[in-house]
Write a protein that holds these residues in place. Structure first.
Motif, mmCIF file in Angstrom:
data_model
loop_
_atom_site.group_PDB
_atom_site.id
_atom_site.type_symbol
_atom_site.label_atom_id
_atom_site.label_comp_id
_atom_site.label_asym_id
_atom_site.label_seq_id
_atom_site.Cartn_x
_atom_site.Cartn_y
_atom_site.Cartn_z
ATOM 1 N N ASN A 57 0.838 -1.196 0.000
ATOM 2 C CA ASN A 57 0.000 0.000 0.000
ATOM 3 C C ASN A 57 0.875 1.249 0.000
ATOM 4 O O ASN A 57 1.713 1.435 0.889
ATOM 5 C CB ASN A 57 -0.935 0.011 1.214
ATOM 6 N N THR A 58 0.664 2.104 -0.976
ATOM 7 C CA THR A 58 1.508 3.286 -1.141
ATOM 8 C C THR A 58 1.197 4.397 -0.150
ATOM 9 O O THR A 58 1.938 5.392 -0.096
ATOM 10 C CB THR A 58 1.344 3.849 -2.560
ATOM 11 N N ALA A 59 0.113 4.264 0.628
ATOM 12 C CA ALA A 59 -0.285 5.359 1.521
ATOM 13 C C ALA A 59 0.399 5.315 2.876
ATOM 14 O O ALA A 59 0.271 6.258 3.663
ATOM 15 C CB ALA A 59 -1.809 5.345 1.723
ATOM 16 N N TYR A 60 1.111 4.256 3.185
ATOM 17 C CA TYR A 60 1.737 4.176 4.497
ATOM 18 C C TYR A 60 2.802 5.265 4.640
ATOM 19 O O TYR A 60 3.680 5.397 3.770
ATOM 20 C CB TYR A 60 2.396 2.818 4.697
ATOM 21 N N PRO A 61 2.782 6.034 5.711
ATOM 22 C CA PRO A 61 3.781 7.099 5.882
ATOM 23 C C PRO A 61 5.218 6.593 5.860
ATOM 24 O O PRO A 61 6.101 7.234 5.272
ATOM 25 C CB PRO A 61 3.416 7.708 7.242
ATOM 26 N N GLN A 62 5.490 5.467 6.493
ATOM 27 C CA GLN A 62 6.850 4.933 6.519
ATOM 28 C C GLN A 62 7.302 4.493 5.131
ATOM 29 O O GLN A 62 8.483 4.586 4.789
ATOM 30 C CB GLN A 62 6.936 3.764 7.505
ATOM 31 N N VAL A 63 6.375 4.012 4.333
ATOM 32 C CA VAL A 63 6.695 3.613 2.968
ATOM 33 C C VAL A 63 7.116 4.827 2.153
ATOM 34 O O VAL A 63 8.106 4.803 1.406
ATOM 35 C CB VAL A 63 5.477 2.911 2.332
ATOM 36 N N LYS A 64 6.366 5.912 2.283
ATOM 37 C CA LYS A 64 6.696 7.137 1.549
ATOM 38 C C LYS A 64 8.057 7.670 1.970
ATOM 39 O O LYS A 64 8.804 8.219 1.150
ATOM 40 C CB LYS A 64 5.627 8.195 1.808
#
Length: 425
Positions: free
Chosen positions: A65-72
């Protein structure tokens, strides 16, 4: 160093899953010397991808999921070559397939409820729930009184028909339990990220995510094939003999291994899931859409080659199907029969190419759920992972980041000795 041999580091991180990779990266960025030990032959923990017989096979069905803050914050999304799932699901019901989609992304796939038979009440109730979860501050969602997801859905005014046809079968695949006993607090946060983000998969499988994180570590930090047998007064002992000395040890393994290495640590029960992979001459569904079963004979199914044709080298379709627990041969045959009904296909010639059972795939998350817990366990001992936060990539990365912050704070407060933190089981 005394007792375990090897060079001394400021911190040894045990486990190179998402949490351990995040923790090690943040500690290195702060200037500490770090050694990251992984028992397996590569990084990722449960986020692993295998190449078997010309197929790209994740260890269990995965969604990024691209919406995770840590992913961004941590990942180069373009480099992952992501392709999205259809924003919605097809639910196999006794009345046939019903589509639940997002009209703001792909209008031709219908609205948030199926066009046929959707009540105004359900349409309004789901719309209000979605709008609140998408737009409300995260702090408000985190701070609300907790309950089960089943209770939250009922209080939102959603009918039993909608819950049983769509929400329960869909969320069972998210929570890996079909009683909707998972924390409503976690449900609202997950629903928010689904609405704000794009569910997708990397071209090289989910293992590309931890591989990218590991590639950014300096040479000499990561050591694979290094199983930690025990924590020692001055570091860690390795199963192969010898060990490493460190002022501080962070255990970033799954919950079962963490409980073994840190006696007295209380961990939640784990959820088990099995994923079956089939190769099919012709795709049974010409779109990358998640299929769920309202009769709950399987959790979800998807034709992965509709996202990435390269997941199968021979041009066939690759179908991934997940079920709770570890079904035996009779149960597997029943799942395949259910797939035939759901896809409207003859499954007699579907070739079973792989099966993987993942134990502790997710931690149980009943209410009241603490969305983040301290990593401090004892003097010089810390623990992180999704079992210390939420069962998600975001939870694992955030827990690793929290462990790094707490280690740094304690070392700065007492630079010549491990922090004398009280045990936090």
């Amino acid at each position: 160093m005394s007792g375990t041999g090897g060079a001394c580091a400021d911190v040894v991180v045990v486990g190179a899953g998402a949490a351990g990779l995040a923790c090690a990266a943040d500690l290195l960025a702060a200037g500490l010397s770090v050694r990251l030990l992984e028992a397996d032959d590569t990084v990722g923990g449960r986020m692993r991808t295998d190449r078997i017989g010309g197929f790209t096979l994740d260890r269990g069905f995965q969604v990024f999921n691209t919406a995770y803050p840590q992913v961004k914050r941590r990942l180069d999304l373009k480099a992952l070559r992501l392709r999205p799932f259809t924003p919605g699901v097809l639910a196999h019901t006794s009345d046939g397939p019903r589509r639940f989609g997002d009209p703001t992304r792909r209008p031709r796939h219908g609205g948030p409820l199926p066009a046929e038979g959707a009540s105004v009440r359900d349409t309004v109730a789901l719309g209000l729930l979605s709008a609140r979860d998408m737009l409300a501050p995260v702090s408000w969602l985190r701070g609300r009184p907790d309950a089960t997801t089943a209770t939250a859905l009922a209080e939102a005014g959603l009918s039993a028909g909608l819950v049983e046809t769509f929400l329960r079968p869909f969320l069972s695949g998210v929570f890996l339990e079909d009683d909707l006993e998972t924390s409503a607090r976690f449900f609202h946060l997950v629903w928010r990220t689904m609405l704000r983000g794009t569910p997708c998969l990397p071209a090289d499988g989910i293992g590309a995510v931890p591989a990218q994180l590991a590639a950014r570590l300096p040479d000499g930090v990561l050591r694979t094939g290094a199983r930690v047998a025990a924590l020692t007064p001055d570091g860690v002992a390795l199963a192969e003999g010898g060990g490493l000395s460190a002022r501080t040890v962070v255990v970033a393994t799954g919950q079962s291994a963490a409980a073994r290495l840190l006696p007295g640590l209380r961990v939640p029960p784990g959820r088990t899931v099995t994923t079956l992979y089939h190769a099919v001459a012709r795709s049974p569904l010409a779109e990358p859409t998640l299929v769920v079963d309202a009769r709950r004979r399987f959790l979800n199914s998807c034709v992965l080659t509709e996202l990435h044709p390269g997941y199968a080298d021979d041009g066939r379709a690759l179908v991934s199907t997940s079920v709770l627990g570890s079904p035996g041969p009779d149960a597997t045959a029943a799942v395949e029969a259910a797939l035939g009904e759901a896809y409207g296909a003859d499954v007699a010639d579907w070739e079973a190419v792989h099966r993987v059972t993942v134990r502790d795939a997710l931690p149980a998350m009943p209410p009241p759920l603490a969305l983040s817990r301290t990593s401090r366990f004892g003097p010089g001992r810390y623990v992180c992972g999704d079992h210390r936060a939420t069962g998600s990539l975001q939870g694992a990365l955030a827990s690793g980041a929290r462990a790094a912050r707490e280690v740094l704070a304690d070392l700065r407060a007492a630079p010549d000795a491990p922090a004398a933190a009280p045990p936090q089981p």
